[in-house]
Design an enzyme around this catalytic site. Structure first.
Site, PDB file in Angstrom:
ATOM      1  N   GLU A 191     -12.689  40.683  -2.202  1.00  0.00           N
ATOM      2  CA  GLU A 191     -11.982  39.397  -2.050  1.00  0.00           C
ATOM      3  C   GLU A 191     -10.511  39.586  -1.693  1.00  0.00           C
ATOM      4  O   GLU A 191      -9.621  38.977  -2.305  1.00  0.00           O
ATOM      5  CB  GLU A 191     -12.139  38.555  -3.321  1.00  0.00           C
TER       6      GLU A 191
ATOM      7  N   GLU B 205     -21.916  38.373  -4.115  1.00  0.00           N
ATOM      8  CA  GLU B 205     -21.635  37.549  -5.305  1.00  0.00           C
ATOM      9  C   GLU B 205     -22.184  36.156  -5.040  1.00  0.00           C
ATOM     10  O   GLU B 205     -21.754  35.500  -4.087  1.00  0.00           O
ATOM     11  CB  GLU B 205     -20.133  37.464  -5.615  1.00  0.00           C
TER      12      GLU B 205
END
Length: 502
Positions: free
Chosen positions: A174, A293
């Site tokens: 991320e 995720e």
């Protein structure tokens, strides 16, 4: 009058081969995922390494083929060297991503040992937040090089003569997010990722690498981020990552169950972006996706906001999942299967205690949350070829999502076993749904079983004292007449219909 829907599937109309790694999961050094999750020395079921046997049994039940580690946001401040060697000499650190103390009592080698015992592979992430190519090449050398160099011989000194041979590696986590330690622009990350990828593959050319996509579909830079990152990394990585969580904080279940429609759009946009870069580079290489995720996450936000910092393994992100959460997880699994041609890995985030299908109490029991069951069914029965579903279903609109089919469904053909499995969710909260599935290309079929997950209370949960409150049964009403399945799907239900084909 019941709603009616139909599906036609044909064995020659294939979305793609289902890579078993689509049923992966995730363990981060966050909350009680590691400490008092998979690892609790002194627990009644713990082995000589302190690994909880009751948790291990549930992980094996799910047949998880790969687990991402050690993060997550945690990895962007991770010094991997802190987590190897004699435990007494390991450094305690302030863990800035989740504001806790990391003792490093459980580290890299311990996780590899756990993964082997759990019959799963490791998807390892490297730190591209505070570190870069140098630390990345060193951990690959430590992990995968046989012997005769500083880092490989250090591994051997630590008791691991043979290489770990970890093949899947994530290039950070991320990195577009301002919450991330060492967050970067797409240009900055693309350059850092390609340089790390180069040296990692120079150490071990057999690696499969995952570049960071956007942290979620609502990021302002999506999908420009992906296009820029791939412009740098396309020739050096095999996968682009995707992350997405959904919640029902507004208590609007109809919209909540429609979120997988947004997920489908997210995937289609990423595929188009990858193919744009492929065309731009005149490449013959196809970029695959790692949805590493995904889950429901919102129940624990209020409690997490009140937590005091700098404790060791406090409860964090411990969502207690409801029946309606299990329905959306089922819809999300179906969506992943609908894109089996491009999504080759995925990780339900996470595996134990932290937004997880498995929950534990310290020193006590381990139990299955509601979301355990659709994930279990998909992992066990969703192996083979995902078939293109031609669906006719009535639809509904919400305030933000339109044309939502009441039926969410796909079929998977396991040719080796001679089985077709139909996964189906009835999104209607008021009515059952009459389903017909046409299996015209398979010859004569017979029913194996019809599993159903349903509950009158959409907010029903499982707890340590009542672990079977929400649990599937095998008393579904599906029948097979020659080439056609007929079933009445209960309102707000997850269904698994398995048939033997000739």
């Amino acid at each position: 009058m019941a709603l009616k829907a139909s599906v036609i599937v044909d064995k020659d109309f294939v979305v793609g081969e289902v890579d078993k790694r689509i049923y992966g999961s995730f363990i981060e050094h966050l909350g009680r995922a590691v400490y008092n999750g998979i690892y609790e020395p002194g627990h009644g079921t713990a082995d000589e390494q302190g690994l909880r046997g009751d948790v291990m049994g549930l992980v094996k039940e799910l047949q998880v083929p790969i687990v991402r580690y050690p993060g997550g946001n945690f990895v962007s401040g991770y010094n991997w060297e802190d987590s190897v060697g004699p435990v007494a000499q390991r450094k305690r650190r302030l863990e800035l991503a989740w504001r806790t103390i990391e003792t490093n009592e459980f580290g890299f080698n311990e996780f590899v040992d756990w993964a082997r015992k759990a019959n799963t592979d490791v998807m390892m992430a490297v730190n591209l937040g505070t570190r870069g190519a140098d630390a990345a090449r060193n951990i690959v050398e430590y992990s995968n090089h046989p012997s005769g160099t500083y880092w490989s011989d250090l591994r051997r000194q630590h008791g691991y003569e043979q290489p770990h041979n970890i093949k899947v590696w994530c290039l950070g986590n991320e990195m577009d997010g301002p919450w991330q330690i060492g967050a970067k622009t797409a240009e900055e990350y693309g350059r850092a990722a390609v340089e790390a990828a180069k040296v990692m593959k120079w150490v071990d050319p057999t690696l499969e690498l995952v570049a960071c996509g956007s942290s979620n579909l609502n990021m302002a830079t999506f999908p420009d981020w992906e296009a820029t990152v791939l412009d740098h990394t396309y020739n050096h990585v095999e996968y682009l990552s995707m992350h997405q969580y959904y919640g029902n904080s507004d208590d609007d279940t109809r919209t909540f169950l429609a979120r997988s429609v947004e997920m489908d759009d997210f995937i289609r946009t990423l595929v188009a972006t990858c193919d744009f870069v492929k065309a731009k580079k005149r490449s013959k290489k196809t970029m695959y996706l790692s949805f590493d995720e995904w889950n429901v996450w919102y129940h624990s936000h209020a409690a997490d906001a009140k937590r005091e910092p700098w404790s060791i393994a406090p409860p964090q992100l411990e969502d207690v999942y409801t029946h309606e959460d299990a329905l959306l997880v089922g819809c999300m699994l179906i969506t992943l299967l609908k894109h089996a041609d491009r999504i080759k890995m995925a990780c339900l985030a996470q595996l134990v205690n932290v937004i997880a299908p498995i929950m534990t109490s310290n020193g006590g029991g381990a139990w299955r949350q509601t979301i355990f069951y659709p994930f279990l069914h998909a992992s066990v029965y969703g192996r083979g070829k995902a078939l293109v579903p031609l669906i006719q279903s009535p639809k509904y609109d919400t305030k933000t999502i339109t044309d939502v089919p009441y039926l969410e469904s796909i079929a998977v053909y396991n040719e080796e076993a001679g089985e077709v499995t139909v996964f189906a969710v009835n999104r209607s909260l008021e009515e059952s749904l009459a389903l017909e599935v046409d299996l015209r290309s398979f010859g004569k079929c017979r029913l194996i079983e019809h599993l159903v997950l349903q509950h009158e209370d959409l907010k029903a949960v499982n707890t340590e004292n009542n672990p079977d409150n929400v649990k599937p049964h095998a008393n579904g009403n599906a029948t097979v007449d020659g080439l056609k399945i007929s079933a009445q799907l209960a309102k707000a239900s997850w269904n698994v219909i398995r048939v033997k084909v000739s």
